[in-house]
Design a protein around this motif. Structure first.
Motif, PDB file in Angstrom:
ATOM      1  N   GLY A   7       0.812  -1.196   0.000  1.00  0.00           N
ATOM      2  CA  GLY A   7       0.000   0.000   0.000  1.00  0.00           C
ATOM      3  C   GLY A   7       0.849   1.251   0.000  1.00  0.00           C
ATOM      4  N   GLU A   8       0.216   2.353   0.378  1.00  0.00           N
ATOM      5  CA  GLU A   8       0.928   3.624   0.291  1.00  0.00           C
ATOM      6  C   GLU A   8       2.125   3.683   1.217  1.00  0.00           C
ATOM      7  OE1 GLU A   8       0.317   8.365   0.288  1.00  0.00           O
ATOM      8  OE2 GLU A   8      -1.395   7.114   0.697  1.00  0.00           O
ATOM      9  N   LEU A   9       2.008   3.137   2.432  1.00  0.00           N
ATOM     10  CA  LEU A   9       3.134   3.171   3.357  1.00  0.00           C
ATOM     11  C   LEU A   9       4.333   2.446   2.766  1.00  0.00           C
ATOM     12  CD1 LEU A   9       3.959   4.200   6.124  1.00  0.00           C
ATOM     13  CD2 LEU A   9       3.143   2.057   7.106  1.00  0.00           C
ATOM     14  N   PHE A  10       4.074   1.347   2.090  1.00  0.00           N
ATOM     15  CA  PHE A  10       5.138   0.602   1.416  1.00  0.00           C
ATOM     16  C   PHE A  10       5.839   1.484   0.389  1.00  0.00           C
ATOM     17  CE2 PHE A  10       6.320  -1.771  -2.383  1.00  0.00           C
ATOM     18  CZ  PHE A  10       7.140  -2.766  -1.882  1.00  0.00           C
ATOM     19  N   TYR A  11       5.070   2.133  -0.477  1.00  0.00           N
ATOM     20  CA  TYR A  11       5.676   2.947  -1.531  1.00  0.00           C
ATOM     21  C   TYR A  11       6.311   4.220  -0.974  1.00  0.00           C
ATOM     22  CZ  TYR A  11       3.645  -0.293  -4.813  1.00  0.00           C
ATOM     23  OH  TYR A  11       3.337  -1.437  -5.499  1.00  0.00           O
ATOM     24  N   ASP A  12       5.767   4.751   0.110  1.00  0.00           N
ATOM     25  CA  ASP A  12       6.397   5.899   0.753  1.00  0.00           C
ATOM     26  C   ASP A  12       7.788   5.531   1.258  1.00  0.00           C
ATOM     27  OD1 ASP A  12       4.275   7.552   0.267  1.00  0.00           O
ATOM     28  OD2 ASP A  12       3.440   7.425   2.292  1.00  0.00           O
ATOM     29  N   GLN A  13       7.903   4.343   1.845  1.00  0.00           N
ATOM     30  CA  GLN A  13       9.181   3.946   2.429  1.00  0.00           C
ATOM     31  C   GLN A  13      10.215   3.595   1.362  1.00  0.00           C
ATOM     32  OE1 GLN A  13       8.895   1.105   5.651  1.00  0.00           O
ATOM     33  NE2 GLN A  13       7.234   2.238   6.619  1.00  0.00           N
ATOM     34  N   ILE A  14       9.811   2.932   0.291  1.00  0.00           N
ATOM     35  CA  ILE A  14      10.795   2.651  -0.762  1.00  0.00           C
ATOM     36  C   ILE A  14      11.213   3.944  -1.438  1.00  0.00           C
ATOM     37  CG2 ILE A  14       9.137   2.198  -2.636  1.00  0.00           C
ATOM     38  CD1 ILE A  14      12.481   0.370  -1.959  1.00  0.00           C
ATOM     39  N   SER A  15      10.294   4.900  -1.525  1.00  0.00           N
ATOM     40  CA  SER A  15      10.644   6.217  -2.061  1.00  0.00           C
ATOM     41  C   SER A  15      11.665   6.908  -1.162  1.00  0.00           C
ATOM     42  CB  SER A  15       9.383   7.077  -2.199  1.00  0.00           C
ATOM     43  OG  SER A  15       9.704   8.388  -2.607  1.00  0.00           O
ATOM     44  N   ALA A  16      11.452   6.821   0.149  1.00  0.00           N
ATOM     45  CA  ALA A  16      12.388   7.440   1.090  1.00  0.00           C
ATOM     46  C   ALA A  16      13.767   6.787   1.004  1.00  0.00           C
ATOM     47  CB  ALA A  16      11.836   7.339   2.510  1.00  0.00           C
ATOM     48  N   LEU A  17      13.804   5.464   0.853  1.00  0.00           N
ATOM     49  CA  LEU A  17      15.084   4.766   0.703  1.00  0.00           C
ATOM     50  C   LEU A  17      15.809   5.224  -0.551  1.00  0.00           C
ATOM     51  CD1 LEU A  17      17.190   2.573   1.248  1.00  0.00           C
ATOM     52  CD2 LEU A  17      15.625   0.899   0.226  1.00  0.00           C
ATOM     53  N   HIS A  18      15.089   5.234  -1.667  1.00  0.00           N
ATOM     54  CA  HIS A  18      15.702   5.613  -2.950  1.00  0.00           C
ATOM     55  C   HIS A  18      16.211   7.054  -2.892  1.00  0.00           C
ATOM     56  CE1 HIS A  18      15.425   4.969  -7.577  1.00  0.00           C
ATOM     57  NE2 HIS A  18      16.440   5.745  -7.262  1.00  0.00           N
ATOM     58  N   LYS A  19      15.424   7.946  -2.328  1.00  0.00           N
ATOM     59  CA  LYS A  19      15.826   9.354  -2.296  1.00  0.00           C
ATOM     60  C   LYS A  19      16.963   9.607  -1.317  1.00  0.00           C
ATOM     61  CE  LYS A  19      11.403  10.954  -4.017  1.00  0.00           C
ATOM     62  NZ  LYS A  19      10.044  11.404  -3.705  1.00  0.00           N
ATOM     63  N   SER A  20      17.055   8.777  -0.270  1.00  0.00           N
ATOM     64  CA  SER A  20      18.179   8.906   0.658  1.00  0.00           C
ATOM     65  C   SER A  20      19.482   8.465  -0.007  1.00  0.00           C
ATOM     66  CB  SER A  20      17.925   8.079   1.919  1.00  0.00           C
ATOM     67  OG  SER A  20      16.780   8.538   2.604  1.00  0.00           O
ATOM     68  N   VAL A  21      19.413   7.393  -0.816  1.00  0.00           N
ATOM     69  CA  VAL A  21      20.589   6.965  -1.580  1.00  0.00           C
ATOM     70  C   VAL A  21      20.978   8.059  -2.567  1.00  0.00           C
ATOM     71  CG1 VAL A  21      21.400   5.331  -3.330  1.00  0.00           C
ATOM     72  CG2 VAL A  21      20.190   4.496  -1.307  1.00  0.00           C
ATOM     73  N   ARG A  22      20.003   8.556  -3.305  1.00  0.00           N
ATOM     74  CA  ARG A  22      20.260   9.608  -4.295  1.00  0.00           C
ATOM     75  C   ARG A  22      20.836  10.858  -3.625  1.00  0.00           C
ATOM     76  NH1 ARG A  22      15.000  10.731  -6.874  1.00  0.00           N
ATOM     77  NH2 ARG A  22      15.451   8.853  -8.089  1.00  0.00           N
ATOM     78  N   GLY A  23      20.386  11.132  -2.406  1.00  0.00           N
ATOM     79  CA  GLY A  23      20.837  12.312  -1.684  1.00  0.00           C
ATOM     80  C   GLY A  23      22.149  12.113  -0.943  1.00  0.00           C
ATOM     81  N   SER A  24      22.793  10.954  -1.143  1.00  0.00           N
ATOM     82  CA  SER A  24      24.105  10.663  -0.544  1.00  0.00           C
ATOM     83  C   SER A  24      24.070  10.719   0.976  1.00  0.00           C
ATOM     84  CB  SER A  24      25.174  11.627  -1.086  1.00  0.00           C
ATOM     85  OG  SER A  24      25.314  11.482  -2.474  1.00  0.00           O
ATOM     86  N   ASN A  25      23.007  10.173   1.569  1.00  0.00           N
ATOM     87  CA  ASN A  25      22.899  10.090   3.027  1.00  0.00           C
ATOM     88  C   ASN A  25      22.844   8.616   3.421  1.00  0.00           C
ATOM     89  OD1 ASN A  25      22.008  10.065   5.759  1.00  0.00           O
ATOM     90  ND2 ASN A  25      21.197  12.123   5.503  1.00  0.00           N
ATOM     91  N   PRO A  26      24.004   7.997   3.687  1.00  0.00           N
ATOM     92  CA  PRO A  26      24.016   6.556   3.976  1.00  0.00           C
ATOM     93  C   PRO A  26      23.261   6.193   5.249  1.00  0.00           C
ATOM     94  CG  PRO A  26      26.169   7.539   4.428  1.00  0.00           C
ATOM     95  CD  PRO A  26      25.353   8.591   3.727  1.00  0.00           C
ATOM     96  N   ASP A  27      23.252   7.101   6.232  1.00  0.00           N
ATOM     97  CA  ASP A  27      22.576   6.792   7.495  1.00  0.00           C
ATOM     98  C   ASP A  27      21.060   6.720   7.310  1.00  0.00           C
ATOM     99  OD1 ASP A  27      25.028   6.916   9.151  1.00  0.00           O
ATOM    100  OD2 ASP A  27      25.021   8.979   8.443  1.00  0.00           O
TER     101      ASP A  27
END
Length: 445
Positions: free
Chosen positions: A253-273
């Motif tokens: 559901g939406e929570l799932f896609y929100d979290q994968i979006s957050a993971l992808h954008k954190s990688v893209r944003g160069s924030n490993p933590d």
């Protein structure tokens, strides 16, 4: 049907604590101050008896069902409920007929509450439309999923959508305190002792879900140990009832896609933590790790690309390690890949080039392959000049046929791939610049 406001002893017997403690008034209702604080539109509509069709969208345990019941009570309406998990079109028709009969007999409206309305298919959702339109029912739907994706536009256009938020730890703590003190509906008659720090811990464990908090409290109360001051909910008791993971995750559901979006954008944003945090959130929630592995490989191509081609290799190897070791051992390899990708130089040049090239392919149609680029495996094809004039790059100086053209004749040259000034793509850009300079010189001759 049990009346929400009926607190006679007979109605309390056997009912779960979460059901008994449903608020009886707007002032008792926990959270959702953005909707129900004095002067807010929904509260004013309820208090002024302006009944309308609506949709409640929010996480579990935020009071969607209770709010629907409360609206019916305040507006003097009959309250009917359907569950999209158990009901079909036949049940919808029966509820509508009951609403018509109630209006004919009593002259009052009906609130038809549909829980988990996102589980109804399009035709089932369409069955509500004429009855919402003509006012036979005031439709109140509840969903944990994004209605933009799960409900058809015809139904959405006829309801007002209200977003309910997860309850805060403070909201939950107040609910716990009320349940422990209430002798009429709660656990007050049992005179339980529970330390403040344990109440706070239970509130955190509920993860924004009032129903979960009260269910856990009821279990803890049943396991309470006799102490010097009477029955007590101890730390050991709380450990037992909160031993399993309680984080919210919907696996699609939406929570799932929100979290994968957050993971992808954190990688893209160069924030490993942050990337590691969201990876662990998804693993903890039970996400399919093959899906996560695929997405990590995608991140390597889309956001790191040729700035560090080792990222793609490492992502694939992490997937392979997970396939070989499984959980939990293989999860560490995925974490290693995520951290590496977050720290690597970033480039979306290949991703952008691919999108641009694909768009042009779709726009320009089936352009002919230039004759000198065609394959000529037969005498007939050679006689038709297939492959004629092709320059074999390996026979040219430095292995490069300067000035040679490779696009369809109608297009001319195109530059889709534009390396960024990071990582290995700095060198790639220098190489391409030199080759294009040689092309220009060769074509001037």
């Amino acid at each position: 049907m049990t009346d929400l406001f009926d607190t006679s002893p007979d109605t309390q017997t056997g009912r779960p604590l979460a059901d008994r403690m449903r608020p009886r008034s707007l002032d008792e209702y926990a959270g959702q101050s953005h909707l129900l604080a004095p002067g807010k539109p929904l509260r004013r509509a309820i208090e002024e008896d302006r009944l309308h069709s609506m949709l409640f969208w929010g996480p579990p345990g935020t009071g969607k069902t209770t709010l629907a019941r409360m609206i019916a009570h305040y507006c003097g309406a009959q309250f009917l409920t359907l569950s999209a998990v158990l009901s079909g079109v036949k049940d919808i028709r029966a509820a509508v007929e009951q609403a018509r009969e109630y209006r004919r007999m009593h002259g009052k409206p009906t609130v038809l509450f549909v829980d988990e309305v996102h589980r109804f298919n399009k035709s089932q959702q369409d069955a509500f439309l004429p009855h919402v339109e003509d006012g036979t029912i005031a439709f109140v739907g509840a969903t944990t999923e994004n209605p933009s994706f799960e409900l058809n536009n015809a139904l959405l256009s006829r309801v007002r959508t209200y977003v309910l938020k997860a309850l805060t730890d403070g909201d939950i703590r107040a609910i716990i305190d009320r349940a422990l003190a209430d002798e009429e509906r709660g656990l007050g008659g049992r005179h339980l002792h529970m330390a403040d720090e344990l109440r706070d811990r239970l509130a955190r464990a509920a993860d924004g879900d009032a129903r979960r908090a009260l269910n856990l409290l009821e279990i803890a109360a049943d396991l309470a140990q006799e102490g010097p001051q009477g029955a007590e909910i101890t730390e050991a008791t709380l450990d037992e009832v909160t031993s399993q993971g309680l984080r919210r995750f919907d696996k699609g559901g939406e929570l799932f896609y929100d979290q994968i979006s957050a993971l992808h954008k954190s990688v893209r944003g160069s924030n490993p933590d942050a990337a590691l945090y969201w990876l662990c959130r998804m693993i903890d929630g039970g996400c399919d790790l093959v899906y996560l592995s695929r997405r990590i490989v995608r991140m390597a191509s889309e956001d790191i690309g040729n700035a560090d081609p080792r990222g793609l290799t490492l992502a694939l190897e992490a997937w392979d390690v997970y396939e070989r070791l499984g959980s939990p051992e293989g999860e560490l390899a995925l974490a290693q890949a995520v951290v590496y990708l977050a720290c690597a130089p970033k480039s979306n040049a290949v991703y952008m080039a691919y999108n641009q090239a694909m768009a042009e392919v779709r726009e320009t149609g089936t352009l002919e392959v230039p004759m000198h680029l065609r394959n000529a495996p037969t005498k007939l094809m050679k006689s038709l000049d297939y492959g004629k004039g092709y320059r074999y790059a390996h026979d040219e100086q430095d292995g490069y046929a300067a000035g040679e053209r490779y696009f369809p004749d109608e297009m001319g040259e195109r530059h889709y791939y534009r390396p960024v000034n990071r990582g290995l793509e700095i060198r790639i850009a220098e190489k391409l610049e030199e080759l294009r300079r040689r092309d220009e010189e060769a074509r001037k001759k």
